[in-house]
Write an enzyme that holds these catalytic residues in place. Structure first.
Site, PDB file in Angstrom:
ATOM      1  N   ASN A   9      -1.722   2.097   6.083  1.00  0.00           N
ATOM      2  CA  ASN A   9      -1.082   3.333   5.625  1.00  0.00           C
ATOM      3  C   ASN A   9      -2.131   4.165   4.892  1.00  0.00           C
ATOM      4  O   ASN A   9      -2.496   3.859   3.767  1.00  0.00           O
ATOM      5  CB  ASN A   9       0.090   2.958   4.696  1.00  0.00           C
ATOM      6  CG  ASN A   9       0.736   4.177   4.059  1.00  0.00           C
ATOM      7  OD1 ASN A   9       0.471   5.302   4.462  1.00  0.00           O
ATOM      8  ND2 ASN A   9       1.584   3.936   3.066  1.00  0.00           N
ATOM      9  N   LYS A  11      -1.823   7.015   3.726  1.00  0.00           N
ATOM     10  CA  LYS A  11      -1.233   7.910   2.720  1.00  0.00           C
ATOM     11  C   LYS A  11      -1.817   9.319   2.879  1.00  0.00           C
ATOM     12  O   LYS A  11      -2.144   9.706   4.005  1.00  0.00           O
ATOM     13  CB  LYS A  11      -1.423   7.340   1.308  1.00  0.00           C
ATOM     14  CG  LYS A  11      -0.931   5.888   1.232  1.00  0.00           C
ATOM     15  CD  LYS A  11      -0.769   5.379  -0.157  1.00  0.00           C
ATOM     16  CE  LYS A  11      -0.226   3.952  -0.102  1.00  0.00           C
ATOM     17  NZ  LYS A  11       0.048   3.403  -1.413  1.00  0.00           N
ATOM     18  N   HIS A  95       9.221   4.731   1.945  1.00  0.00           N
ATOM     19  CA  HIS A  95       8.120   4.183   1.142  1.00  0.00           C
ATOM     20  C   HIS A  95       8.395   4.510  -0.331  1.00  0.00           C
ATOM     21  O   HIS A  95       8.963   5.556  -0.647  1.00  0.00           O
ATOM     22  CB  HIS A  95       6.790   4.803   1.596  1.00  0.00           C
ATOM     23  CG  HIS A  95       5.608   4.160   0.953  1.00  0.00           C
ATOM     24  ND1 HIS A  95       5.227   4.464  -0.339  1.00  0.00           N
ATOM     25  CD2 HIS A  95       4.752   3.215   1.398  1.00  0.00           C
ATOM     26  CE1 HIS A  95       4.174   3.715  -0.647  1.00  0.00           C
ATOM     27  NE2 HIS A  95       3.867   2.953   0.383  1.00  0.00           N
ATOM     28  N   GLU A  97       6.686   5.672  -2.580  1.00  0.00           N
ATOM     29  CA  GLU A  97       6.182   6.989  -3.029  1.00  0.00           C
ATOM     30  C   GLU A  97       7.119   8.104  -2.570  1.00  0.00           C
ATOM     31  O   GLU A  97       7.253   9.127  -3.251  1.00  0.00           O
ATOM     32  CB  GLU A  97       4.737   7.189  -2.521  1.00  0.00           C
ATOM     33  CG  GLU A  97       3.770   6.297  -3.303  1.00  0.00           C
ATOM     34  CD  GLU A  97       2.574   5.784  -2.521  1.00  0.00           C
ATOM     35  OE1 GLU A  97       2.248   6.350  -1.467  1.00  0.00           O
ATOM     36  OE2 GLU A  97       1.969   4.790  -2.981  1.00  0.00           O
ATOM     37  N   GLU A 163       7.558  -4.175  -0.566  1.00  0.00           N
ATOM     38  CA  GLU A 163       6.435  -3.715  -1.380  1.00  0.00           C
ATOM     39  C   GLU A 163       6.887  -3.570  -2.823  1.00  0.00           C
ATOM     40  O   GLU A 163       7.500  -2.567  -3.191  1.00  0.00           O
ATOM     41  CB  GLU A 163       5.948  -2.353  -0.873  1.00  0.00           C
ATOM     42  CG  GLU A 163       5.481  -2.372   0.559  1.00  0.00           C
ATOM     43  CD  GLU A 163       4.558  -1.195   0.851  1.00  0.00           C
ATOM     44  OE1 GLU A 163       3.404  -1.444   1.201  1.00  0.00           O
ATOM     45  OE2 GLU A 163       4.983  -0.045   0.698  1.00  0.00           O
ATOM     46  N   GLY A 169      -1.176  -0.200  -5.078  1.00  0.00           N
ATOM     47  CA  GLY A 169      -2.319   0.568  -5.565  1.00  0.00           C
ATOM     48  C   GLY A 169      -2.770   0.173  -6.962  1.00  0.00           C
ATOM     49  O   GLY A 169      -3.578   0.854  -7.579  1.00  0.00           O
ATOM     50  N   SER A 207      -1.388  -3.966  -2.599  1.00  0.00           N
ATOM     51  CA  SER A 207      -2.719  -4.493  -2.899  1.00  0.00           C
ATOM     52  C   SER A 207      -3.134  -5.650  -1.997  1.00  0.00           C
ATOM     53  O   SER A 207      -3.777  -6.593  -2.457  1.00  0.00           O
ATOM     54  CB  SER A 207      -2.819  -4.884  -4.380  1.00  0.00           C
ATOM     55  OG  SER A 207      -2.631  -3.738  -5.199  1.00  0.00           O
TER      56      SER A 207
HETATM   57  P1  PGA Z   1      -1.879  -0.553  -1.421  1.00  0.00           P
HETATM   58  O1  PGA Z   1      -0.639   0.283  -0.813  1.00  0.00           O
HETATM   59  O2  PGA Z   1      -2.288  -1.541  -0.361  1.00  0.00           O
HETATM   60  O3  PGA Z   1      -2.937   0.466  -1.702  1.00  0.00           O
HETATM   61  O4  PGA Z   1      -1.382  -1.231  -2.653  1.00  0.00           O
HETATM   62  C1  PGA Z   1       0.326  -0.336  -0.033  1.00  0.00           C
HETATM   63  C2  PGA Z   1       1.373   0.677   0.374  1.00  0.00           C
HETATM   64  O5  PGA Z   1       1.781   1.496  -0.454  1.00  0.00           O
HETATM   65  O6  PGA Z   1       1.824   0.682   1.542  1.00  0.00           O
END
Ligand code: PGA
Length: 248
Positions: A9, A11, A95, A97, A163, A169, A207
């Site tokens: 992803n 983003k 997601h 976010e 998640e 992140g 992560s």
């Molecule tokens: P990350 O993000 O691997 O940077 O923690 C995962 C995600 O939000 O899909």
């Protein structure tokens, strides 16, 4: 039996030239350039990905979709049919976010799931609790409520991604025991509520990096990984994809 699924992803990252360079490196990496690996890019670059990845085994994924299924006066929106038209196979839905910054909730997410399934793509419903919710012992209640959106596409193909928001992140990874416990609970909840077949696939995200991918992807309850930051760099992403070469 199929191999575990890895979706990178990106983003809100990428530029035309940088994407081209990164995709070129990924296409040369046999762990990445194979069936069971996909990349979710910003909508504006999806056609670029589809064109560069054409003829490869890799899949193109969208990060979001309009809840409006049919063409019309919805300025700024990208419909599921448009995403299918440019070559997407998967679409991330809900997601954290999107939930956090755009207030997405089950009514809109149900409509998105339906639109994606109707357009012949596979929705990836993202669920997960915040740190405060976990500390209050509410993670299962939260996830179970988020999974209710799946009622909209009962019996159709989908993927769930767990998640934990506190692990996205942040560099904080849930422990193997925490991941296994929640994944088993998600599988049980989905089976109990929606009667899905035992092919239900639950990805882990938060992560995931080269150095923890093997332990996470070795869990039988983990059907793959949703990878954010580490999907912007070929070596780390390649190691994660290599760790995912396991059958489920
Ligand atoms: P990350 O993000 O691997 O940077 O923690 C995962 C995600 O939000 O899909």
């Amino acid at each position: 039996m199929s191999s575990k699924l890895v979706i990178g992803n990106w983003k809100m990252n990428g530029r035309h030239a940088a994407n081209l360079a990164l995709l070129g490196q990924m296409l040369e990496n046999a762990d990445i350039n194979r069936d069971g690996v996909g990349l979710a890019a910003p909508a504006v670059y999806l056609a670029q990905l589809a064109s560069v990845l054409q003829g490869s085994a890799m899949a193109v994924a969208a990060q979001d979709v309009s809840r409006f299924a049919t063409d019309g006066a919805f300025t700024g929106e990208n419909s599921a049919q448009m995403l299918a038209d440019v070559g997407c196979r998967y679409v991330l839905i809900g997601h954290s976010e999107r939930r956090q910054y755009f207030g997405e909730q089950n009514d809109a997410l149900s409509a998105k799931l339906q639109a994606v399934a109707a357009a012949g793509m596979v929705p990836v419903l993202c669920v997960g609790e915040t740190l405060a919710e976990r500390e209050a012992g509410q993670e299962l209640a939260v996830i179970s409520q988020q999974l209710e959106a799946l009622a909209a596409i009962k019996g159709q193909e989908y993927v769930v991604a767990y998640e934990p928001v506190w692990a996205i992140g942040t560099g904080k990874v849930a422990t193997i025991e925490q991941i296994d416990a929640v994944h088993q609970q998600i599988r049980a909840l989905v089976l109990q509520c929606y009667g899905a077949s035992d092919s239900i696939r639950v990805l882990y995200g938060g992560s995931v990096k080269a150095d923890n991918a093997d332990a996470i992807l070795s869990l039988a309850s983990v059907g793959g990984a949703l990878v954010g930051g580490a999907s912007l760099e070929v070596n780390g992403f390649g190691k994660i994809c290599q760790a995912a070469k396991k059958l489920i």
